[in-house]
Write an enzyme that holds these catalytic residues in place. Structure first.
Site, PDB file in Angstrom:
ATOM      1  N   HIS A 186       0.810  -1.220   0.000  1.00 45.19           N
ATOM      2  CA  HIS A 186       0.000   0.000   0.000  1.00 45.19           C
ATOM      3  C   HIS A 186       0.841   1.267   0.000  1.00 45.19           C
ATOM      4  CE1 HIS A 186      -3.761   1.876  -0.128  1.00 45.19           C
ATOM      5  NE2 HIS A 186      -4.395   1.249   0.845  1.00 45.19           N
ATOM      6  N   ASP A 243      -2.396   1.619  -4.871  1.00 48.62           N
ATOM      7  CA  ASP A 243      -3.687   1.923  -4.246  1.00 48.62           C
ATOM      8  C   ASP A 243      -4.710   0.867  -4.628  1.00 48.62           C
ATOM      9  OD1 ASP A 243      -5.003   2.766  -6.821  1.00 48.62           O
ATOM     10  OD2 ASP A 243      -3.531   4.377  -6.682  1.00 48.62           O
TER      11      ASP A 243
END
Length: 476
Positions: free
Chosen positions: A446, A450
């Site tokens: 992350h 995304d």
């Protein structure tokens, strides 16, 4: 006096005349025989300590799994001495010298250390094979010694010019597959390996050899089996209740898992799941299986999953990237080296199929067959287990529908595939039909990926598998 002097000095080559006069004939005869015995022992040769040199990837210790020789055996250059296993791969060590094995420094399953003596070899000193410094303790990891090791099945034979080229480019010869006579490494092999490491796109690998068709009785597809619920069969291992705790060191691939998963813990994971309708792909595979079998390759679903992932990575290259330790730079990998998690007797291993972006589905299937055979035999080399850029784990072959895969650093994404199930679904007309459903679980880093990017990649990958004919438009 004469006999005593001969026994106490193994290097004596003559008897001074002043000692002969005090000895009788029998004593002289005995001393002369003794002298000949001692002299022959010295002239046989000198003992060289053959050290375990650097096998790459920062490995400092290995486990001795099998000896191919024993004390007293004669060996020649490039003869296999032993098989060792690191936390990354199994490696076969070959001899640098012609001689006789005088001592094995390790027993089976003992830990051997890089730079320490592995075996003692007695060589013929008159041939001048070994330099003087090899007889005593020498610094480990010499480049010359390294060229006499082999990863399973690949001898590191090379000319001095090729070795110099490899050394100038910081390439370990043990990781290069030679295409010359007797697997000799050529200049072209070094250049091709260098191109792979720098991410250059290479031409497709040679087509797999076509195997003559099997007899018709063997090529005919078997009758459909009853897909009744299968009852798990317990592992047939003898169960021993000792009543005592047992402590064992973490070694081999388990040790590699500890290091990798400890590093993965630093990555902020996020997950994304979806289901795929593989009804059309199941039909297509059933049609292509006999064709692939005639060509000597077992065709599973995984080659399609891998190729579809590669096509998706062309559109979303961030998923085929790596992030440096300082999180300041992202490297986009040109090659799609897609790893496949395998469950073996040695533990979890993840070999990868190189350059999937320029491979056909059949070539991927052929390479998977090779990796699976080597993995089952515990003979995967370092080159097979390193350099991965993206990973798929097919946990469905064992069981389960969903899992939470852990990213393998320095990669940034991984997918886990569940088992294929026959489930009821609705078509466009609202009618219930029988569908082949598989669930997929994605994990991504992350810090640079995304959720929207992961979802779009998954949707593209899903569309290729649900409509396999659509892959024809993008295949290269």
């Amino acid at each position: 006096v004469c006999i005593h002097r001969v026994r106490s000095c193994s290097s004596i080559r003559f008897i001074k005349s002043k000692y002969v006069c005090v000895c009788d004939k029998s004593a002289l005869k005995f001393s002369h025989q003794q002298r000949l015995f001692r002299t022959s022992a010295v002239s046989c040769g000198q003992i060289v300590q053959f050290k375990l040199s650097d096998i790459g990837e920062g490995i400092t210790e290995v486990t001795v799994k099998e000896w191919y020789i024993k004390e007293g055996d004669s060996v020649s250059q490039f003869d296999s001495i032993c098989e060792v296993q690191s936390d990354k791969a199994s490696v076969t060590i070959t001899s640098r010298y012609d001689g006789i094995i005088r001592k094995l420094h390790y027993s089976l399953d003992e830990i051997a250390y890089v730079g320490k003596p592995l075996v003692d070899i007695e060589i013929d000193a008159s041939k001048g094979v070994a330099p003087e410094e090899d007889v005593v303790e020498t610094p480990p990891m010499s480049h010359e010694e390294h060229t006499h090791q082999e990863i399973k099945g690949h001898k590191t034979l090379a000319t001095p010019a090729v070795r110099r080229l490899a050394m100038e480019n910081n390439i370990k010869l043990s990781e290069v597959v030679g295409t010359g006579k007797d697997n000799r490494i050529l200049k072209e092999d070094i250049l091709n390996y260098l191109a792979k490491q720098t991410g250059a796109i290479l031409p497709p690998s040679p087509k797999a050899e076509i195997i003559p068709p099997l007899p018709k009785s063997e090529t005919e597809p078997a009758a459909p089996k009853d897909k009744a619920h299968k009852i798990p069969v317990p592992v047939t291992r003898p169960i021993v209740f000792s009543g005592k705790d047992k402590t064992e060191p973490v070694t081999g691939f388990h040790k590699a898992m500890v290091k990798t998963m400890s590093a993965a813990l630093k990555i902020p994971h996020f997950g994304y799941c979806d289901e795929i309708d593989l009804t059309q792909l199941v039909q297509l595979r059933e049609e292509l299986k006999p064709v692939a079998q005639i060509r000597g390759v077992k065709l599973s679903f995984m080659p399609f999953f891998i190729k579809a992932a590669s096509l998706g990575l062309l559109q979303y290259p961030i998923l085929n990237a790596s992030l440096d330790e300082s999180c300041q730079n992202v490297t986009y990998k040109a090659s799609h080296n897609i790893g496949v998690a395998m469950d073996t007797e040695q533990g979890l291993i993840v070999p990868n199929v190189k350059n999937v972006q320029v491979c056909s589905v059949f070539e991927i299937a052929s390479e998977l067959n090779r990796l699976q055979s080597l993995g089952s035999a515990g003979q995967l080399g370092t080159n097979d287990l390193t350099g991965g850029t993206f990973t798929l784990s097919n946990i469905g072959t064992i069981g389960g529908t969903y899992t939470k895969p852990v990213i393998l650093p320095p990669e940034v994404a991984i997918g886990a595939l569940g088992k294929i199930q026959v489930l009821p679904r609705f078509n466009e007309k609202g009618e219930v039909f029988k569908a082949q459903i598989m669930n997929v679980s994605w994990s991504a880093d992350h810090r640079i990926i995304d959720g929207a990017t992961m979802a779009r990649f998954s949707n593209l990958w899903k569309s290729y598998l649900e409509n396999p004919a659509s892959m024809l438009l993008d295949l290269k």
